[in-house]
Design a protein around this motif. Sequence first.
Motif, PDB file in Angstrom:
ATOM      1  N   LEU A 145       0.853  -1.189   0.000  1.00  0.00           N
ATOM      2  CA  LEU A 145       0.000   0.000   0.000  1.00  0.00           C
ATOM      3  C   LEU A 145       0.886   1.235   0.000  1.00  0.00           C
ATOM      4  CD1 LEU A 145      -3.095   0.722   0.249  1.00  0.00           C
ATOM      5  CD2 LEU A 145      -2.617   1.096   2.683  1.00  0.00           C
ATOM      6  N   ASP A 146       0.656   2.123  -0.958  1.00  0.00           N
ATOM      7  CA  ASP A 146       1.516   3.290  -1.122  1.00  0.00           C
ATOM      8  C   ASP A 146       0.662   4.552  -1.223  1.00  0.00           C
ATOM      9  OD1 ASP A 146       3.564   5.048  -1.626  1.00  0.00           O
ATOM     10  OD2 ASP A 146       3.939   4.386  -3.676  1.00  0.00           O
ATOM     11  N   GLY A 147       0.924   5.520  -0.347  1.00  0.00           N
ATOM     12  CA  GLY A 147       0.236   6.809  -0.400  1.00  0.00           C
ATOM     13  C   GLY A 147       1.180   7.894  -0.888  1.00  0.00           C
ATOM     14  N   GLU A 148       0.677   8.774  -1.754  1.00  0.00           N
ATOM     15  CA  GLU A 148       1.550   9.814  -2.312  1.00  0.00           C
ATOM     16  C   GLU A 148       0.753  11.084  -2.576  1.00  0.00           C
ATOM     17  OE1 GLU A 148       4.711  10.501  -6.010  1.00  0.00           O
ATOM     18  OE2 GLU A 148       3.448   8.708  -5.939  1.00  0.00           O
ATOM     19  N   LEU A 149       1.322  12.217  -2.158  1.00  0.00           N
ATOM     20  CA  LEU A 149       0.723  13.525  -2.419  1.00  0.00           C
ATOM     21  C   LEU A 149       1.575  14.262  -3.439  1.00  0.00           C
ATOM     22  CD1 LEU A 149      -1.299  15.825  -1.758  1.00  0.00           C
ATOM     23  CD2 LEU A 149       0.317  16.566   0.017  1.00  0.00           C
ATOM     24  N   GLU A 150       0.956  14.708  -4.515  1.00  0.00           N
ATOM     25  CA  GLU A 150       1.640  15.496  -5.538  1.00  0.00           C
ATOM     26  C   GLU A 150       1.057  16.896  -5.547  1.00  0.00           C
ATOM     27  OE1 GLU A 150       1.399  13.597  -9.295  1.00  0.00           O
ATOM     28  OE2 GLU A 150       2.632  11.867  -8.713  1.00  0.00           O
ATOM     29  N   SER A 151       1.939  17.922  -5.474  1.00  0.00           N
ATOM     30  CA  SER A 151       1.468  19.298  -5.444  1.00  0.00           C
ATOM     31  C   SER A 151       2.565  20.240  -5.927  1.00  0.00           C
ATOM     32  CB  SER A 151       1.047  19.686  -4.020  1.00  0.00           C
ATOM     33  OG  SER A 151       0.650  21.042  -3.967  1.00  0.00           O
ATOM     34  N   ASP A 152       2.135  21.407  -6.444  1.00  0.00           N
ATOM     35  CA  ASP A 152       3.079  22.428  -6.891  1.00  0.00           C
ATOM     36  C   ASP A 152       3.529  23.328  -5.746  1.00  0.00           C
ATOM     37  OD1 ASP A 152       2.789  21.495  -9.484  1.00  0.00           O
ATOM     38  OD2 ASP A 152       1.111  22.842  -9.897  1.00  0.00           O
ATOM     39  N   TYR A 153       2.790  23.348  -4.655  1.00  0.00           N
ATOM     40  CA  TYR A 153       3.114  24.153  -3.475  1.00  0.00           C
ATOM     41  C   TYR A 153       3.339  25.624  -3.818  1.00  0.00           C
ATOM     42  CZ  TYR A 153       3.670  19.768  -0.939  1.00  0.00           C
ATOM     43  OH  TYR A 153       3.459  18.551  -0.372  1.00  0.00           O
ATOM     44  N   THR A 154       2.345  26.243  -4.451  1.00  0.00           N
ATOM     45  CA  THR A 154       2.407  27.692  -4.679  1.00  0.00           C
ATOM     46  C   THR A 154       2.356  28.436  -3.352  1.00  0.00           C
ATOM     47  OG1 THR A 154       1.299  27.413  -6.798  1.00  0.00           O
ATOM     48  CG2 THR A 154       1.318  29.627  -5.864  1.00  0.00           C
ATOM     49  N   ILE A 155       1.550  27.956  -2.430  1.00  0.00           N
ATOM     50  CA  ILE A 155       1.550  28.507  -1.070  1.00  0.00           C
ATOM     51  C   ILE A 155       2.893  28.147  -0.434  1.00  0.00           C
ATOM     52  CG2 ILE A 155       0.480  28.318   1.210  1.00  0.00           C
ATOM     53  CD1 ILE A 155      -2.162  27.897  -0.118  1.00  0.00           C
TER      54      ILE A 155
END
Length: 256
Positions: A173-183
Motif C-alpha cells: 500500500l503506497d500513499g503519495e501527495l503530488e502538489s506544486d506548493y504555490t503557497i
Amino acid sequence: MKQKELVVLFSVVFVSLFSIGYAQGEKQVNEADAMPSFQFLLTGDLGYAPNKKMNDLSKAMAESVAEQYNYLAAAISEPGGFSVTDSSKADVNYGADLEIRFWGDRIGFGFGSGFHYTESSASVTSPHWPDNPEYTLSLLVIPVAGTLYFRQPVSQKSFLAIGVGAGYYFGFLDGELESDYTIPHQVEVPEPISDGTCIGYHAKIEYNYIIGNLSIGGGIAGRYVQFSEFEDSGATIKVDAGLTGVSVYAGAGISI
C-alpha cells in the motif's frame, strides 16, 4: 413374422447405438490424446473489486490537505477555497500472471505468480490558486498461487478448463501527495509505504485453443483476496483492501 421383424428392428437399433457409442468413445480418447500435457502461459486480466475503505481513505487524506491549504492561505491573509473536487475509485484493477501447468488426461495442476494493481485518488482545487494537489493511494498485489484444474475436451484442438485454488498474497500500500506548493509551506499528510500479507482463494473457467505448440485462451475468474492491515515502519495501518471480485482474462503460451 412380427416377432422376426421386432428382433431385426431391435438388432438394428442395438447395433446402431453401439456403433454411435463406440465412435463417441473413440472421439473422446483421440481428443484427450491430442491435449497438451504441459503449458507455460502468460495472461493479462481486467477485474472489478470494490475497495470502499481505500476510496474513503484517499478522500479523507485529500480533505485533510484542503483544510491545511485553507489554513495556510488564511495565515497569509489570502482567500483559500480549497476543496476536494474530483476523485477516482480503486474498484477496477489490472494485472498479469505467469503460470506453469502440468496435465494428466483430465486433471491438471498449475503454479504461478504475477502482479495486480489498483489505485484511488482525490484532487484538491481552488478558484484562487493554481495549486492542484492530488492524493493517490495505490495497492500492488503479488500472488503466489496454485490451482487444481479439470478439463473437458471440446475438439481435438480445444478444451474447457475449470480451476479452483488458493495462494499467498503480498500487498503493498503506497500513499503519495503530488502538489506544486504555490503557497509557501508544505502540508503534512500520511504517505505510507507499507506491506501486508493474506491467504486468498480463487475459481476460474476458461477456454483453450491449441495451434501446434501455441495455446490461446481466455476466461472468467472470481477471487477472494482481502487485506485488513499493513505494516509501515513498525506502525500498523488498518484498512480493508484487496482483489475480492471478478475478472476477465486472456493470454497465450507454450503447449506441449
